[in-house]
Design an enzyme around this catalytic site. Sequence first.
Site, PDB file in Angstrom:
ATOM      1  N   GLY A 258      21.993 -26.386 -19.118  1.00  0.00           N
ATOM      2  CA  GLY A 258      22.765 -25.488 -18.274  1.00  0.00           C
ATOM      3  C   GLY A 258      23.895 -26.190 -17.554  1.00  0.00           C
ATOM      4  O   GLY A 258      23.731 -26.695 -16.443  1.00  0.00           O
TER       5      GLY A 258
ATOM      6  N   ILE B 286      39.469 -14.048 -50.322  1.00  0.00           N
ATOM      7  CA  ILE B 286      39.117 -14.131 -51.743  1.00  0.00           C
ATOM      8  C   ILE B 286      38.103 -13.045 -52.111  1.00  0.00           C
ATOM      9  O   ILE B 286      38.105 -12.539 -53.236  1.00  0.00           O
ATOM     10  CB  ILE B 286      38.578 -15.554 -52.072  1.00  0.00           C
ATOM     11  CG1 ILE B 286      39.746 -16.541 -52.064  1.00  0.00           C
ATOM     12  CG2 ILE B 286      37.825 -15.584 -53.400  1.00  0.00           C
ATOM     13  CD1 ILE B 286      39.340 -18.001 -52.077  1.00  0.00           C
TER      14      ILE B 286
ATOM     15  N   GLU C  95      30.998 -26.326 -26.731  1.00  0.00           N
ATOM     16  CA  GLU C  95      30.932 -27.784 -26.521  1.00  0.00           C
ATOM     17  C   GLU C  95      32.337 -28.378 -26.411  1.00  0.00           C
ATOM     18  O   GLU C  95      32.632 -29.445 -26.963  1.00  0.00           O
ATOM     19  CB  GLU C  95      30.085 -28.469 -27.591  1.00  0.00           C
ATOM     20  CG  GLU C  95      28.630 -28.001 -27.488  1.00  0.00           C
ATOM     21  CD  GLU C  95      27.595 -28.927 -28.084  1.00  0.00           C
ATOM     22  OE1 GLU C  95      27.816 -30.147 -28.128  1.00  0.00           O
ATOM     23  OE2 GLU C  95      26.550 -28.413 -28.496  1.00  0.00           O
TER      24      GLU C  95
ATOM     25  N   SER D 178      39.179 -26.328 -28.266  1.00  0.00           N
ATOM     26  CA  SER D 178      40.148 -27.167 -28.997  1.00  0.00           C
ATOM     27  C   SER D 178      41.161 -27.777 -28.030  1.00  0.00           C
ATOM     28  O   SER D 178      41.607 -28.912 -28.228  1.00  0.00           O
ATOM     29  CB  SER D 178      40.866 -26.325 -30.059  1.00  0.00           C
ATOM     30  OG  SER D 178      39.931 -25.942 -31.043  1.00  0.00           O
TER      31      SER D 178
END
Length: 382
Positions: free
Chosen positions: A124, A340, A366, A369
């Site tokens: 946490g 695709i 985590e 960017s």
Amino acid sequence: MDFRLTEEQEALRESVRDFAREVVAPVIAEHYEKHTFPYDVVRQMGKMGLFGLPFPEEHGGMGGDYFTLCLALEELARVDSSVAITLEAAISLGAMPIYRFGTEEQKAQWLPKLVSGEALAGFGLTEPGFGSDAGGTQTRAVLDGDEWVINGSKAFITNSGTDITSLVTVTAVTGTRPDGSKELSTIIVPSGTPGFTVAPAYSKVGWNASDTHELTFEDCRVPAANLLGERGRGFAQFLRILDEGRIAIAALAVGLAQGCVDESVRYAGERHAFGQPIGNYQAIQFKIADMELRTHTARLAYYDAAARMLAGEPFKRQAAIAKLHASTIAVDNARDATQIHGGYGFMNEYPVARFWRDSKILEIGEGTSEVQRMIIARDLGL
Ligand SMILES: Cc1cc2nc3c(=O)[nH]c(=O)nc-3n(C[C@H](O)[C@H](O)[C@H](O)COP(=O)(O)OP(=O)(O)OC[C@H]3O[C@@H](n4cnc5c(N)ncnc54)[C@H](O)[C@@H]3O)c2cc1C
């Protein structure tokens, strides 16, 4: 420089690959659709020893290393990311803080069941008002006699509310330093402690078979002995845990990216348009070649970061590069794999639809960017 895997690593990779295909693949779509936690899959992963991969045998672990864990995460994420993040968070965010910073008593009390996969732990750190700026932590813990009294809340905590969650480690402000900055410490809060409330699971875009909750602490009392490591070391502890965790998330992202290649190659061979398989068209071939290129380079990036970490060398920059690159290319591959598959790529029954929904969080969890770029720039002296 040798990037070839050892025989043991190859064997582990093969067995996790088989497990993912034979055990995870048949059941995960239903868990994902119903937003249920795959207890049976987790139990079987525990039996295989996966939750103990990087821990020494004296704690019931497999005696492997962090890189071996990454190989397992890659193979799981190649089929499904909810299961992979459950293992990643259970080890690198759940058990690892206890293993790295815990006293012998804390390790003896908590590690055996975490390492066997019979129990899970949450980490946490993030709060509703602070994520990237984790030093902004508002949750407070005050020492009252021989107990910590915790007040505050945590957001988006993985593995924090399953039936087998045994504890969460909570980062809290425990005082003020002489320079006026916050003193942060980490405290173990066992599940079921009065004053510790787990909110209903979030409704998420992806990772739908993984467990994520908001947590609240209202005059929540735990023994003073539940302090994890030294008082005031909370900041340093979570930085270390997150640096390692980035390599594991990079491996998970590479797995998802590889899964996109696998599914695209298969589909391009099966689907016909204008009288021939779409895989005959160079536009499709080049798209898949680019996906494989991105996956391969991202894999090398996390192998490099893991090798530096295991050699005891600085690895912060390389871990951030690996996480940033792998998460970016995972999103790119998921977008191209969906393309695709045409209209079928937009149908939830196809794995690429799940890959697409699961890819975006990799650029956020985590460390976003932007945070990875901040780490790289700082490490370059900027
Ligand atoms: C499914 C899921 C599971 C999670 N599991 C856990 C867990 O187990 N434990 C845990 O503690 N946390 C967990 N998290 C939280 C996650 O780590 C955070 O969401 C993440 O770190 C970003 O924090 P934030 O959401 O508060 O975004 P913010 O920090 O508010 O960022 C918002 C935006 O601003 C950008 N930004 C912030 N600061 C800067 C800056 N200085 N310069 C440029 N841009 C900036 C960010 O990059 C982002 O784009 C989880 C999140 C999710 C969604």
